[in-house]
Design a protein around this motif. Structure first.
Motif, PDB file in Angstrom:
ATOM      1  N   HIS A 302      -0.704   8.224 -15.131  1.00 56.88           N
ATOM      2  CA  HIS A 302      -1.591   7.609 -16.117  1.00 56.88           C
ATOM      3  C   HIS A 302      -1.636   6.094 -15.930  1.00 56.88           C
ATOM      4  O   HIS A 302      -2.688   5.462 -16.102  1.00 56.88           O
ATOM      5  CB  HIS A 302      -1.123   7.944 -17.537  1.00 56.88           C
ATOM      6  N   ASP A 303      -0.494   5.522 -15.563  1.00 59.52           N
ATOM      7  CA  ASP A 303      -0.382   4.064 -15.471  1.00 59.52           C
ATOM      8  C   ASP A 303      -0.645   3.504 -14.081  1.00 59.52           C
ATOM      9  O   ASP A 303      -0.956   2.315 -13.944  1.00 59.52           O
ATOM     10  CB  ASP A 303       1.029   3.623 -15.900  1.00 59.52           C
ATOM     11  N   ALA A 304      -0.487   4.337 -13.058  1.00 64.72           N
ATOM     12  CA  ALA A 304      -0.549   3.799 -11.689  1.00 64.72           C
ATOM     13  C   ALA A 304      -1.154   4.802 -10.718  1.00 64.72           C
ATOM     14  O   ALA A 304      -1.134   6.015 -10.962  1.00 64.72           O
ATOM     15  CB  ALA A 304       0.855   3.410 -11.218  1.00 64.72           C
ATOM     16  N   VAL A 305      -1.678   4.271  -9.637  1.00 61.43           N
ATOM     17  CA  VAL A 305      -2.040   5.071  -8.474  1.00 61.43           C
ATOM     18  C   VAL A 305      -0.864   4.993  -7.512  1.00 61.43           C
ATOM     19  O   VAL A 305      -0.447   3.897  -7.122  1.00 61.43           O
ATOM     20  CB  VAL A 305      -3.314   4.539  -7.792  1.00 61.43           C
ATOM     21  N   ILE A 306      -0.309   6.132  -7.162  1.00 63.37           N
ATOM     22  CA  ILE A 306       0.847   6.169  -6.277  1.00 63.37           C
ATOM     23  C   ILE A 306       0.418   6.781  -4.948  1.00 63.37           C
ATOM     24  O   ILE A 306      -0.084   7.898  -4.895  1.00 63.37           O
ATOM     25  CB  ILE A 306       2.006   6.957  -6.905  1.00 63.37           C
ATOM     26  N   ILE A 307       0.604   6.007  -3.894  1.00 59.19           N
ATOM     27  CA  ILE A 307       0.207   6.427  -2.552  1.00 59.19           C
ATOM     28  C   ILE A 307       1.441   6.472  -1.671  1.00 59.19           C
ATOM     29  O   ILE A 307       2.235   5.528  -1.649  1.00 59.19           O
ATOM     30  CB  ILE A 307      -0.835   5.462  -1.955  1.00 59.19           C
ATOM     31  N   ILE A 308       1.603   7.574  -0.960  1.00 55.52           N
ATOM     32  CA  ILE A 308       2.729   7.745  -0.034  1.00 55.52           C
ATOM     33  C   ILE A 308       2.158   8.053   1.342  1.00 55.52           C
ATOM     34  O   ILE A 308       1.281   8.915   1.482  1.00 55.52           O
ATOM     35  CB  ILE A 308       3.655   8.890  -0.490  1.00 55.52           C
ATOM     36  N   ALA A 309       2.653   7.350   2.343  1.00 44.49           N
ATOM     37  CA  ALA A 309       2.196   7.610   3.711  1.00 44.49           C
ATOM     38  C   ALA A 309       3.366   7.490   4.677  1.00 44.49           C
ATOM     39  O   ALA A 309       4.297   6.714   4.460  1.00 44.49           O
ATOM     40  CB  ALA A 309       1.092   6.628   4.114  1.00 44.49           C
ATOM     41  N   GLY A 310       3.329   8.270   5.746  1.00 41.87           N
ATOM     42  CA  GLY A 310       4.201   8.025   6.876  1.00 41.87           C
ATOM     43  C   GLY A 310       3.543   6.975   7.753  1.00 41.87           C
ATOM     44  O   GLY A 310       2.321   6.779   7.678  1.00 41.87           O
ATOM     45  N   ASP A 311       4.315   6.284   8.559  1.00 39.19           N
ATOM     46  CA  ASP A 311       3.678   5.319   9.456  1.00 39.19           C
ATOM     47  C   ASP A 311       3.458   5.886  10.859  1.00 39.19           C
ATOM     48  O   ASP A 311       2.502   5.542  11.534  1.00 39.19           O
ATOM     49  CB  ASP A 311       4.440   3.988   9.503  1.00 39.19           C
ATOM     50  N   SER A 312       4.340   6.762  11.283  1.00 43.47           N
ATOM     51  CA  SER A 312       4.146   7.447  12.566  1.00 43.47           C
ATOM     52  C   SER A 312       4.899   8.761  12.520  1.00 43.47           C
ATOM     53  O   SER A 312       5.800   8.952  11.703  1.00 43.47           O
ATOM     54  CB  SER A 312       4.656   6.602  13.736  1.00 43.47           C
ATOM     55  N   GLY A 313       4.505   9.658  13.412  1.00 46.08           N
ATOM     56  CA  GLY A 313       5.270  10.874  13.577  1.00 46.08           C
ATOM     57  C   GLY A 313       6.381  10.647  14.590  1.00 46.08           C
ATOM     58  O   GLY A 313       6.710   9.511  14.936  1.00 46.08           O
TER      59      GLY A 313
END
Length: 529
Positions: A302-313
């Motif tokens: 509700h308060d934030a957009v949370i984005i998770i990503a790897g940088d490389s495999g």
């Protein structure tokens, strides 16, 4: 994958302990200036960059019901398994692409190691302790702490932090290696570092409104105790970063955009290979505690957009008995190859800049053409391909088979990213699918290969080739390069090392293209809503 200069930070910390150099109060006013001026009307964006996070591990962990936090975010958001990373797949290059929205030909950070024809020096940001010691602590620290953000990263292209500052929005970075922004900061070094080296006591840098870089720049000193001891890599660790984010959440000090780098999964996978779940489970627990800092996971979204990503495999590296390390220096037994720590002279013929499963190979002698070098390298059966540029054309030769391909920008073939190309000879070298009647071009084993390879070959001046290793193998220059026999490695352009997961929760807005290089525009659009 910090195969990088996180190896240097423990060396600095030992000296800090020896001098008793600790600050009781924060030197920066970051915590006073990062609160957004919009009064909380728009959602904050928290971007967690998890080094070497792979979708295969996420899927396996969710099937086993061992990743509740990641499962929650996926079920309440978007989950992509094919975000295309930058090339080479090394963190400084990837982060530069994310934060500038450009590939290496524009942002000018070619890799973890590369050769500068302008200064006639091999640039290394620190890939391993042996390489750092042989190359020299002073030049490595100078490149990593001063030149990387100060001059190597193209000053003519703005970072997301600089763009947000112009929009009047607040931003922050916790342990990010690329952090150039509009606000003044200081990195503080102890006497035993700046005394015997050319480094000053304080390094003046530009960063986002809030900059936390382990013990070198810690706005939490005297405010909150965070794990930054000798065994904690001077604060470049997951616990430090997660606890820092939680503090910002709980004290209502989140900036509009916060980038957070989490290195520990990469360190484990390099040692044990990319199939383990322990590191991902530990990250999930840390993620759960971050969500609960908002009171509940539901309130977090509700308060934030949370984005998770790897940088490389990461690709599994074969065990030692299967000869997985390609010593490039041994292939040039008849040439004068630059050794770590040596100065470039008129006699120097070959320079090797190793980035794990890829390398830049520089030829300094006019009588040894790039094609001659490529013909030599392709004979090793463990080489995937060798590529170089000649005027507007890029040439690639497949290892073992000797099949050749050449291509250039512009033409009647359009790929899925709306880029146009002219391709000649054998498309199989880069596993391209060309449909001439439809004027289309598609990628498989080498995602966005034409643009990413072209970017790397135009990333810095000089006469050089790019060489990549086949899956299971990695490159080295003698005994100085870090190797990962029986573990995992990356750097190359193949999809195992290039396709990473992307989780977006807290918004229905979708990115136009699934490439790391396109996320900056997506983030700026999110933050303008």
């Amino acid at each position: 994958m910090r195969k990088k200069w996180i190896w240097i930070l423990p060396l600095i910390f030992i000296l800090i302990i020896a001098t008793g150099c600790q600050n009781s109060k924060p030197k920066e006013q970051d915590l006073l200036r990062i609160k957004s001026a919009d009064g909380g009307k728009t959602k904050k964006v928290i971007f967690l960059m998890v080094d070497s996070l792979m979708y295969q591990a996420i899927d396996q962990g969710i099937r086993k019901q061992e990743l509740p936090a990641l499962k929650f975010l996926i079920e309440h958001g978007q989950y992509y398994k094919d975000l295309v990373s930058s090339f080479p797949t090394m963190s400084v290059t990837i982060d530069s692409s994310l934060l500038t929205g450009a590939y290496t030909d524009i942002h000018r950070v070619p890799g973890l190691t590369w050769y500068s024809a302008d200064t006639k020096k091999l640039i290394s940001y620190g890939s391993g302790p042996m390489e750092v010691l042989l190359h020299g602590v002073n030049p490595v620290l100078t490149d990593a702490l001063i030149h990387l953000n100060g001059s190597h990263l193209n000053r003519k292209i703005p970072t997301i932090y600089e763009d947000l500052a112009r929009k009047g929005l607040k931003s922050g970075s916790i342990n990010g290696l690329i952090y150039r922004g509009a606000s003044a900061h200081k990195l503080s070094l102890p006497f035993l570092i700046h005394g015997p080296t050319s480094l000053p006591k304080e390094i003046h840098v530009k960063g986002p409104d809030f900059l936390s870089l382990g013990s070198l720049s810690n706005p939490f000193q005297g405010v909150k105790k965070l794990p930054d001891g000798l065994t904690k890599r001077m604060g470049i660790n997951n616990d430090f970063a997660i606890e820092a984010v939680k503090y910002l959440i709980q004290t209502d000090k989140l900036p509009d955009f916060l980038f957070v780098y989490l290195p520990e999964l990469d360190q484990e996978l390099h040692k044990k290979g990319p199939t383990g779940l322990r590191g991902v489970k530990m990250f999930d627990q840390q993620l759960q505690s971050l969500l609960l800092a908002f009171e509940s996971p539901e309130k977090a979204l509700h308060d934030a957009v949370i984005i998770i990503a790897g940088d490389s495999g990461m690709t599994p590296i074969l065990p030692a008995e299967q000869n997985p390390v390609i010593d490039l220096s041994a292939l040039f037994s008849d040439a004068k190859v630059l050794r770590p720590g040596e100065a470039v002279t008129k006699e120097t013929e070959i320079i090797l800049a190793i980035n794990e499963t890829m390398a830049y190979v520089y030829s300094l002698k006019a009588d040894r053409s790039l094609r001659d070098v490529a013909d030599l390298l392709k004979n090793d059966a463990r080489i995937d391909f060798v590529a170089w540029k000649e005027k507007e054309w890029i040439h690639a030769i497949q290892g073992s088979t000797g099949k050749q391909l050449k291509y250039k920008a512009g033409g009647n073939l359009t790929d899925s990213y709306k880029q146009s190309w002219t391709v000649e000879q054998d498309e199989a070298v880069l596993d391209l699918t060309v449909k001439a009647s439809a004027h289309s071009l598609a990628y498989d084993q080498y995602p966005d290969a034409l643009k990413r390879l072209s970017g790397a070959l135009h990333s810095h001046p000089g006469e050089f080739l790019i060489v990549t290793a086949k899956p299971g193998y990695e490159l080295a220059a003698g005994n100085s390069s870090p190797t990962h026999k029986g573990g995992g490695g990356h750097g190359s352009i193949r999809k195992m090392e290039s396709l990473v997961p992307l989780i977006i929760s807290g918004t229905d807005q979708k990115p136009e293209f699934l490439r790391m290089v396109d996320l900056k525009a997506y983030l700026l659009n999110l933050l303008s809503k």
